[in-house]
Design an enzyme around this catalytic site. Structure first.
Site, PDB file in Angstrom:
ATOM      1  N   HIS A 144       0.843  -1.196   0.000  1.00 30.37           N
ATOM      2  CA  HIS A 144       0.000   0.000   0.000  1.00 30.37           C
ATOM      3  C   HIS A 144       0.874   1.240   0.000  1.00 30.37           C
ATOM      4  O   HIS A 144       0.647   2.168  -0.767  1.00 30.37           O
ATOM      5  CB  HIS A 144      -0.933   0.007   1.209  1.00 30.37           C
ATOM      6  N   GLU A 197       1.276   8.032  -4.203  1.00 30.76           N
ATOM      7  CA  GLU A 197       2.146   7.635  -3.090  1.00 30.76           C
ATOM      8  C   GLU A 197       3.454   8.423  -3.089  1.00 30.76           C
ATOM      9  O   GLU A 197       3.946   8.821  -2.033  1.00 30.76           O
ATOM     10  CB  GLU A 197       2.417   6.125  -3.151  1.00 30.76           C
ATOM     11  N   HIS A 255       3.789  10.991  -0.095  1.00 34.00           N
ATOM     12  CA  HIS A 255       4.681  10.416   0.920  1.00 34.00           C
ATOM     13  C   HIS A 255       6.151  10.403   0.493  1.00 34.00           C
ATOM     14  O   HIS A 255       7.034  10.744   1.268  1.00 34.00           O
ATOM     15  CB  HIS A 255       4.237   8.992   1.250  1.00 34.00           C
TER      16      HIS A 255
END
Length: 243
Positions: free
Chosen positions: A63, A117, A121
């Site tokens: 994930h 992502e 992040h």
């Protein structure tokens, strides 16, 4: 006199801007490395859509790899000048599609998920990892963890049966020597299912470590289902946003 005052104000503004930049970009302390079980992702009222590359294998999938601070907060969207460039991971694409697939609707090839992502992040880890190494490290961590094998060695298999939460934690801790955080989802019948496994990783994204602080994911009951994905063919049409 006015020239000196102007210079002083200019220097003061530079100092303030530099301090502000340092506070925003302060070093993170560790990563959460998060893997999800695809059958549990799909077994909700929203369901899921298999990627355009086909149904993923019956295995945990990545994930995300998320920088965090020891106080429980986390940085996000740290550098708008270093956004996702798919050419940077062209040599990893095949592995990413297998090990970091998208299950969001409508069906996709994974790039939108990986872009999200990295932008949210990954850019917060760029002092340590560039875009390629960020995704490479995540793939390496997945292989190193090998969650499905760790659980199988303890007799915990994706067969639709219920297992104690403690036995799942103990199986992973026994294999990796660190404590995981287990997050559950609730299926349409109200049953708790094994959904996501959080592992903490040092700030170089190399070694697993004990978590300085546990995440605030959805908690599990004492007994949780480990649903089969090999028998799952449920696909929905609703859009499911990747986190």
């Amino acid at each position: 006199m006015k020239g000196r005052q102007s210079s002083f104000v200019f220097i003061k503004l530079l100092v303030i801007q530099s301090v502000a930049a340092l506070s925003v970009a302060r070093d993170f302390d560790f990563f959460y490395f998060v893997q999800q079980w695809p059958a549990s992702y799909c077994d909700t009222k929203r369901s899921c859509c298999y990627p355009t590359t086909g149904k993923p294998a019956e295995d945990f999938s990545i994930h995300g790899l998320w920088p965090n601070y020891d106080d429980g907060t986390y940085p996000s969207n740290c550098d708008s000048d270093n956004l996702f460039d798919q050419s940077e991971i062209s040599d990893l694409t095949e592995r990413l599609q297998k090990e970091w697939p998208t299950l969001a609707c409508p069906s996709g090839d994974g790039y939108k998920f990986w872009q999200h992502e990295w932008d949210k992040h990954g850019t917060c880890s760029e002092n340590v990892l560039n875009q390629h190494s960020y995704f490479q490290k995540a793939l390496d961590l997945k292989s190193k963890a090998n969650l499905l094998e760790a659980l199988s060695r303890s007799g915990i298999r994706p067969n639709g049966k219920y297992y104690s939460l403690d036995s799942i934690k103990e199986a992973i801790q026994g294999a990796l020597r660190v404590s995981p955080y287990i997050e559950c989802n609730v299926d349409p019948s109200g049953n708790h299912q094994l959904y996501q496994v959080y592992l903490c990783v040092d700030s170089s994204a190399t070694d697993f470590m004990e978590c300085p602080v546990m995440p605030h994911g959805r908690r599990c009951g004492s007994k949780i289902e480990f649903p089969s994905f090999s028998d799952s063919d449920s696909i929905g049409e609703d859009y499911v946003e990747e986190l």
